[in-house]
Design an enzyme around this catalytic site. Structure first.
Site, PDB file in Angstrom:
ATOM      1  N   GLY A  28     -99.403  79.926 -15.862  1.00 52.49           N
ATOM      2  CA  GLY A  28     -99.273  80.863 -16.983  1.00 52.49           C
ATOM      3  C   GLY A  28    -100.395  80.711 -17.987  1.00 52.49           C
ATOM      4  O   GLY A  28    -100.164  80.622 -19.193  1.00 52.49           O
ATOM      5  N   ASN A  30    -102.908  82.912 -18.432  1.00 55.80           N
ATOM      6  CA  ASN A  30    -103.603  84.155 -18.806  1.00 55.80           C
ATOM      7  C   ASN A  30    -103.201  84.657 -20.190  1.00 55.80           C
ATOM      8  O   ASN A  30    -103.673  85.691 -20.647  1.00 55.80           O
ATOM      9  CB  ASN A  30    -103.399  85.244 -17.739  1.00 55.80           C
ATOM     10  N   SER A 158     -88.999  73.273 -24.569  1.00 55.98           N
ATOM     11  CA  SER A 158     -88.719  74.067 -25.769  1.00 55.98           C
ATOM     12  C   SER A 158     -87.630  73.383 -26.564  1.00 55.98           C
ATOM     13  O   SER A 158     -86.742  72.736 -25.986  1.00 55.98           O
ATOM     14  CB  SER A 158     -88.236  75.464 -25.348  1.00 55.98           C
ATOM     15  N   TYR A 185     -81.833  80.916 -21.286  1.00 57.08           N
ATOM     16  CA  TYR A 185     -83.198  80.380 -21.478  1.00 57.08           C
ATOM     17  C   TYR A 185     -83.119  78.886 -21.799  1.00 57.08           C
ATOM     18  O   TYR A 185     -83.831  78.066 -21.208  1.00 57.08           O
ATOM     19  CB  TYR A 185     -83.907  81.134 -22.611  1.00 57.08           C
TER      20      TYR A 185
HETATM   21  N1  LIG Z   1     -94.136  80.523 -28.160  1.00 56.91           N
HETATM   22  C1  LIG Z   1     -93.195  79.734 -28.584  1.00 56.91           C
HETATM   23  O1  LIG Z   1     -92.855  79.740 -29.779  1.00 56.91           O
HETATM   24  C2  LIG Z   1     -92.521  78.807 -27.638  1.00 56.91           C
HETATM   25  C3  LIG Z   1     -91.454  78.038 -28.124  1.00 56.91           C
HETATM   26  C4  LIG Z   1     -90.861  77.114 -27.272  1.00 56.91           C
HETATM   27  C5  LIG Z   1     -91.338  76.962 -25.993  1.00 56.91           C
HETATM   28  N2  LIG Z   1     -92.351  77.740 -25.528  1.00 56.91           N
HETATM   29  C6  LIG Z   1     -92.816  77.506 -24.165  1.00 56.91           C
HETATM   30  O2  LIG Z   1     -94.232  77.505 -24.157  1.00 56.91           O
HETATM   31  C7  LIG Z   1     -94.709  77.879 -22.855  1.00 56.91           C
HETATM   32  C8  LIG Z   1     -95.812  78.897 -22.988  1.00 56.91           C
HETATM   33  O3  LIG Z   1     -95.251  80.098 -23.459  1.00 56.91           O
HETATM   34  P1  LIG Z   1     -96.019  81.100 -24.427  1.00 56.91           P
HETATM   35  O4  LIG Z   1     -95.247  81.091 -25.681  1.00 56.91           O
HETATM   36  O5  LIG Z   1     -97.450  80.835 -24.427  1.00 56.91           O
HETATM   37  O6  LIG Z   1     -95.674  82.484 -23.689  1.00 56.91           O
HETATM   38  P2  LIG Z   1     -96.570  83.688 -23.121  1.00 56.91           P
HETATM   39  O7  LIG Z   1     -97.629  84.058 -24.100  1.00 56.91           O
HETATM   40  O8  LIG Z   1     -95.583  84.757 -22.752  1.00 56.91           O
HETATM   41  O9  LIG Z   1     -97.204  83.093 -21.816  1.00 56.91           O
HETATM   42  C9  LIG Z   1     -96.391  82.846 -20.707  1.00 56.91           C
HETATM   43  C10 LIG Z   1     -97.233  82.768 -19.469  1.00 56.91           C
HETATM   44  O10 LIG Z   1     -96.339  82.569 -18.345  1.00 56.91           O
HETATM   45  C11 LIG Z   1     -96.731  83.447 -17.311  1.00 56.91           C
HETATM   46  N3  LIG Z   1     -95.599  83.778 -16.445  1.00 56.91           N
HETATM   47  C12 LIG Z   1     -94.444  84.408 -16.781  1.00 56.91           C
HETATM   48  N4  LIG Z   1     -93.676  84.584 -15.681  1.00 56.91           N
HETATM   49  C13 LIG Z   1     -94.365  84.057 -14.648  1.00 56.91           C
HETATM   50  C14 LIG Z   1     -94.112  83.942 -13.264  1.00 56.91           C
HETATM   51  N5  LIG Z   1     -92.997  84.441 -12.710  1.00 56.91           N
HETATM   52  N6  LIG Z   1     -95.020  83.349 -12.477  1.00 56.91           N
HETATM   53  C15 LIG Z   1     -96.173  82.856 -13.002  1.00 56.91           C
HETATM   54  N7  LIG Z   1     -96.483  82.943 -14.314  1.00 56.91           N
HETATM   55  C16 LIG Z   1     -95.592  83.548 -15.127  1.00 56.91           C
HETATM   56  C17 LIG Z   1     -97.296  84.656 -18.033  1.00 56.91           C
HETATM   57  O11 LIG Z   1     -98.200  85.360 -17.206  1.00 56.91           O
HETATM   58  P3  LIG Z   1     -97.829  86.758 -16.465  1.00 56.91           P
HETATM   59  O12 LIG Z   1     -97.545  87.744 -17.538  1.00 56.91           O
HETATM   60  O13 LIG Z   1     -99.002  87.044 -15.620  1.00 56.91           O
HETATM   61  O14 LIG Z   1     -96.622  86.493 -15.669  1.00 56.91           O
HETATM   62  C18 LIG Z   1     -98.045  84.012 -19.177  1.00 56.91           C
HETATM   63  O15 LIG Z   1     -99.328  83.635 -18.789  1.00 56.91           O
HETATM   64  C19 LIG Z   1     -93.468  78.331 -22.093  1.00 56.91           C
HETATM   65  O16 LIG Z   1     -93.054  77.290 -21.240  1.00 56.91           O
HETATM   66  C20 LIG Z   1     -92.424  78.555 -23.167  1.00 56.91           C
HETATM   67  O17 LIG Z   1     -91.105  78.357 -22.689  1.00 56.91           O
HETATM   68  C21 LIG Z   1     -92.944  78.665 -26.316  1.00 56.91           C
END
Ligand SMILES: NC(=O)c1ccc[n+]([C@@H]2O[C@H](COP(=O)([O-])OP(=O)(O)OC[C@H]3O[C@@H](n4cnc5c(N)ncnc54)[C@H](OP(=O)(O)O)[C@@H]3O)[C@@H](O)[C@H]2O)c1
Length: 316
Positions: A28, A30, A158, A185
């Protein structure tokens, strides 16, 4: 309470040395924190292999990184949909063919707050299937290669692990009853943490040589909610991003980059992330880890169940 191991500003990429010769595989990458982690690592000379679902978003991400770091910047992408076990296996085979060294595998990809219950092609609830079962198989397939470099596995979790049931619903893993976007989730992120802590125990018992760290990005302005959340959640999240309780996606990448690279980290049975207000934001270090995330009988049962459900045997 703030962890001052890395000074009052916490861990920042300023601690990174030259990473030339090292390779990081990030799921993930991108978008969001994964993309920022890729940027930080590339900026220090490392090679980055992205395992992403959307080819279009990945091509754009690689293009942007090459614009920033030059056409020869060592970044490439292998398509992988974590929701499909067959796709995970194919991508892992491709990594093994093309990537002789893995210093860390960063399990960063996730979907979150999926408003209605959906099942993956393998019949798992979508968040559990993508976030936990997908990474379970991926880590297992790449484990030996990671060990060859005495590398690390980093699980991006998370604070949601505190907000759901605080244990695994073995009698209804796929939420046939009582589905909630947030609880499901939270369950998937708790499962990822339990997997990581059980892996630590198994690695130790087997005398193997891979470190496993667990972190979270706090509350970071990424595309997580806009990609998979409901309209209401997207609005609530948008409002939150206007407050000091949400930090940038780049800051959200610090914990995972720290866990992938920092030599001074020694305690694996921990949760790393921001240590400021509510551990949503602030200096990065060691945060609070609540005991339900490493409840041994539950971890063991989840491991056995995950091997059975995915059909992937770790054999450690
Ligand atoms: N942002 C927050 O506040 C927050 C808080 C707690 C935890 N987190 C954790 O942080 C991590 C990063 O999340 P983020 O916030 O950066 O979210 P994000 O911007 O939505 O990025 C998520 C990434 O996961 C990829 N992804 C989603 N479904 C996928 C699949 N089936 N197969 C392969 N890749 C997939 C997406 O790419 P595609 O669109 O190409 O699928 C994207 O690159 C996650 O584990 C999330 O649970 C985030």
């Amino acid at each position: 309470m703030a962890d001052l191991t890395f000074g009052p500003r916490g861990w920042t990429p300023e601690r990174l040395g030259n990473l030339a010769g090292k390779t990081y595989v990030i799921t993930g990458a991108n978008a969001g924190a994964g993309f920022q982690a890729a940027r930080i690592l590339l900026g220090k000379g490392a090679e980055v292999v992205m395992l992403n679902r959307s080819a279009e978003k990945s091509a754009a991400a690689v293009k942007e990184l090459k614009q920033e770091f030059g056409a020869a910047a060592p970044v490439r992408f292998i398509r992988m949909d974590l929701a499909e076990q067959a796709s995970v296996r194919m991508a892992a085979e491709e990594v093994l063919k093309t990537t002789p060294r893995i210093d860390a595998l960063i399990c960063n990809a996730a979907i979150a707050q999926v408003p209605t219950r959906k099942l993956t092609p393998n019949g798992f609830e979508s968040q559990l299937g993508t976030n936990h079962y997908g990474h379970f198989t991926l880590c297992g397939m790449l484990f030996d290669r990671i060990e060859e470099a005495q590398g690390r596995i980093v699980v991006v979790a998370s604070l949601g692990y505190n907000m759901g049931l605080k244990t695994i619903r073995f009698d209804d893993m796929n939420w046939d009853e009582g589905y909630g976007a947030n609880t499901a989730y939270s369950q998937s992120k708790l499962a990822q943490m339990m997997f990581a802590y059980e892996l630590q125990d198994q690695v130790k018992a087997a005398g193997r040589n891979v470190e496993v760290y667990v972190c979270h990005p706090g509350s970071s302005a990424t595309s997580l909610i806009s990609t998979s959340g409901s309209r209401t959640m997207r609005f609530v999240w948008w409002l939150m991003t206007k407050t000091p309780m949400v930090q940038t996606a780049e800051q959200g990448a610090y914990p995972e980059v720290m866990c992938a690279t920092e030599e001074a980290l020694t305690e694996q049975r921990a949760l790393y992330g921001p240590t400021g207000a509510r551990e949503f934001v602030g200096p990065v270090g060691r945060g609070t880890l609540n005991a339900h995330a490493h409840d041994k009988p539950v971890m063991v049962r989840l491991w056995e169940r995950s091997e059975k459900d995915t059909g992937f045997s770790w054999g450690l």
